[in-house]
Motif scaffolding. Sequence first.
Motif, PDB file in Angstrom:
ATOM      1  N   LEU A   1       0.823  -1.210   0.000  1.00  0.00           N
ATOM      2  CA  LEU A   1       0.000   0.000   0.000  1.00  0.00           C
ATOM      3  C   LEU A   1       0.858   1.263   0.000  1.00  0.00           C
ATOM      4  O   LEU A   1       0.373   2.339  -0.358  1.00  0.00           O
ATOM      5  CB  LEU A   1      -0.924   0.003   1.215  1.00  0.00           C
ATOM      6  N   GLY A   2       2.124   1.114   0.401  1.00  0.00           N
ATOM      7  CA  GLY A   2       3.024   2.257   0.465  1.00  0.00           C
ATOM      8  C   GLY A   2       3.874   2.454  -0.765  1.00  0.00           C
ATOM      9  O   GLY A   2       4.756   3.321  -0.772  1.00  0.00           O
TER      10      GLY A   2
ATOM     11  N   MET B   1       5.845   0.053  -2.507  1.00  0.00           N
ATOM     12  CA  MET B   1       7.094  -0.699  -2.669  1.00  0.00           C
ATOM     13  C   MET B   1       7.164  -1.380  -4.030  1.00  0.00           C
ATOM     14  O   MET B   1       8.253  -1.523  -4.603  1.00  0.00           O
ATOM     15  CB  MET B   1       7.207  -1.742  -1.553  1.00  0.00           C
ATOM     16  N   PHE B   2       6.020  -1.770  -4.569  1.00  0.00           N
ATOM     17  CA  PHE B   2       5.991  -2.492  -5.842  1.00  0.00           C
ATOM     18  C   PHE B   2       5.490  -1.570  -6.948  1.00  0.00           C
ATOM     19  O   PHE B   2       4.335  -1.603  -7.337  1.00  0.00           O
ATOM     20  CB  PHE B   2       5.095  -3.730  -5.727  1.00  0.00           C
ATOM     21  N   GLY B   3       6.371  -0.704  -7.423  1.00  0.00           N
ATOM     22  CA  GLY B   3       6.013   0.151  -8.541  1.00  0.00           C
ATOM     23  C   GLY B   3       5.737   1.594  -8.198  1.00  0.00           C
ATOM     24  O   GLY B   3       5.477   2.391  -9.097  1.00  0.00           O
ATOM     25  N   GLY B   4       5.789   1.963  -6.926  1.00  0.00           N
ATOM     26  CA  GLY B   4       5.569   3.351  -6.551  1.00  0.00           C
ATOM     27  C   GLY B   4       4.107   3.659  -6.276  1.00  0.00           C
ATOM     28  O   GLY B   4       3.199   2.965  -6.747  1.00  0.00           O
ATOM     29  N   MET B   5       3.872   4.712  -5.513  1.00  0.00           N
ATOM     30  CA  MET B   5       2.510   5.116  -5.169  1.00  0.00           C
ATOM     31  C   MET B   5       1.708   5.509  -6.402  1.00  0.00           C
ATOM     32  O   MET B   5       0.493   5.308  -6.462  1.00  0.00           O
ATOM     33  CB  MET B   5       2.549   6.293  -4.182  1.00  0.00           C
ATOM     34  N   GLN B   6       2.399   6.054  -7.405  1.00  0.00           N
ATOM     35  CA  GLN B   6       1.704   6.515  -8.603  1.00  0.00           C
ATOM     36  C   GLN B   6       1.115   5.366  -9.403  1.00  0.00           C
ATOM     37  O   GLN B   6       0.226   5.567 -10.238  1.00  0.00           O
ATOM     38  CB  GLN B   6       2.641   7.346  -9.486  1.00  0.00           C
TER      39      GLN B   6
ATOM     40  N   PRO C   1      -7.747   5.645  -4.728  1.00  0.00           N
ATOM     41  CA  PRO C   1      -8.230   5.345  -3.373  1.00  0.00           C
ATOM     42  C   PRO C   1      -7.228   4.525  -2.562  1.00  0.00           C
ATOM     43  O   PRO C   1      -7.033   4.765  -1.368  1.00  0.00           O
ATOM     44  CB  PRO C   1      -9.528   4.555  -3.627  1.00  0.00           C
ATOM     45  N   VAL C   2      -6.572   3.566  -3.228  1.00  0.00           N
ATOM     46  CA  VAL C   2      -5.589   2.733  -2.534  1.00  0.00           C
ATOM     47  C   VAL C   2      -4.367   3.560  -2.157  1.00  0.00           C
ATOM     48  O   VAL C   2      -3.818   3.433  -1.054  1.00  0.00           O
ATOM     49  CB  VAL C   2      -5.173   1.539  -3.419  1.00  0.00           C
TER      50      VAL C   2
ATOM     51  N   LEU D   1      -1.690   7.218   4.283  1.00  0.00           N
ATOM     52  CA  LEU D   1      -2.081   7.428   5.678  1.00  0.00           C
ATOM     53  C   LEU D   1      -1.552   6.334   6.597  1.00  0.00           C
ATOM     54  O   LEU D   1      -1.769   6.396   7.810  1.00  0.00           O
ATOM     55  CB  LEU D   1      -3.615   7.492   5.781  1.00  0.00           C
ATOM     56  N   LEU D   2      -0.890   5.344   6.029  1.00  0.00           N
ATOM     57  CA  LEU D   2      -0.271   4.279   6.805  1.00  0.00           C
ATOM     58  C   LEU D   2       1.219   4.571   6.957  1.00  0.00           C
ATOM     59  O   LEU D   2       1.789   5.323   6.158  1.00  0.00           O
ATOM     60  CB  LEU D   2      -0.502   2.934   6.118  1.00  0.00           C
TER      61      LEU D   2
END
Length: 254
Positions: A189-190, A192-197, A202-203, A209-210
């Motif tokens: 969710l943060g 690590m696998f491919g970046g936040m973008q 929504p995810v 927020l985590l």
Amino acid sequence: MSTDVRAYRPGWRSMTTLVGCEARMVIRDTAGLIVPFALPLMILLTSGSAGGTVIRHGRTAFDLYVLPLVLVIILSLIGILNMPSFLAYYRRSGILRRMAVTPASPAMVLGAQVVVSIIQAALGIGFALAVAFLLMGANPPVHVATALGVTVLAALAMYGVGMVVAAVAPTPNSAVAISLLVFFTLAALGGMFGGMQALPDPVAQIGALLPFGAAVEAIAAAWAGTPVQLSHWVTLSVTTVLGAVVAGVLFRWE
């Protein structure tokens, strides 16, 4: 004639001894000692050639996306994975049960592990940054003090999560299982696998927020010279305090 008997309360000398014992246990654990160094190093070496584009204030994609992620991975591996497994082993082997009849408190046991973990994290981060600066041409953060403050708070937040796992996991195997589940959930969710973008909006909002996602984005902001969002400070602070309180309440000697 009454005699005033005072209960013995362990002082800093006892805490120092406990920290020394914890440090020796960590050094003897080859896997737990190497993985937090080796995995981030692999990410650095495999990502170094993909992030040369300048994004902001002379900082490249490598500086703003790869380095923050690597630093948070180091903190998470040590705080969420390593520390709980040690305390679960102590509980299973009866070490904590024997300590329960001594003046030692759960706070001292958890605190000693946190101190040792912080030292290990500092060494891991120092090693990663040395490789990044000397071999990969990385740039230092624009706001050094902010980056340092955020990194320390991120470390405490990860240890807060790890302390909760350590407080409730009855066996080393269960501690590893719970820790892996928590780590990969927060990491996925943060970004690590491919970046936040790469995540659906929504995810990505939930991940930010985590503690893992908040730490990555906060460190990246400090590296880029932009203000760290208040929500990230709040997330990391609340995780730290809540983790310590919950761990203290739920801690089991056996």
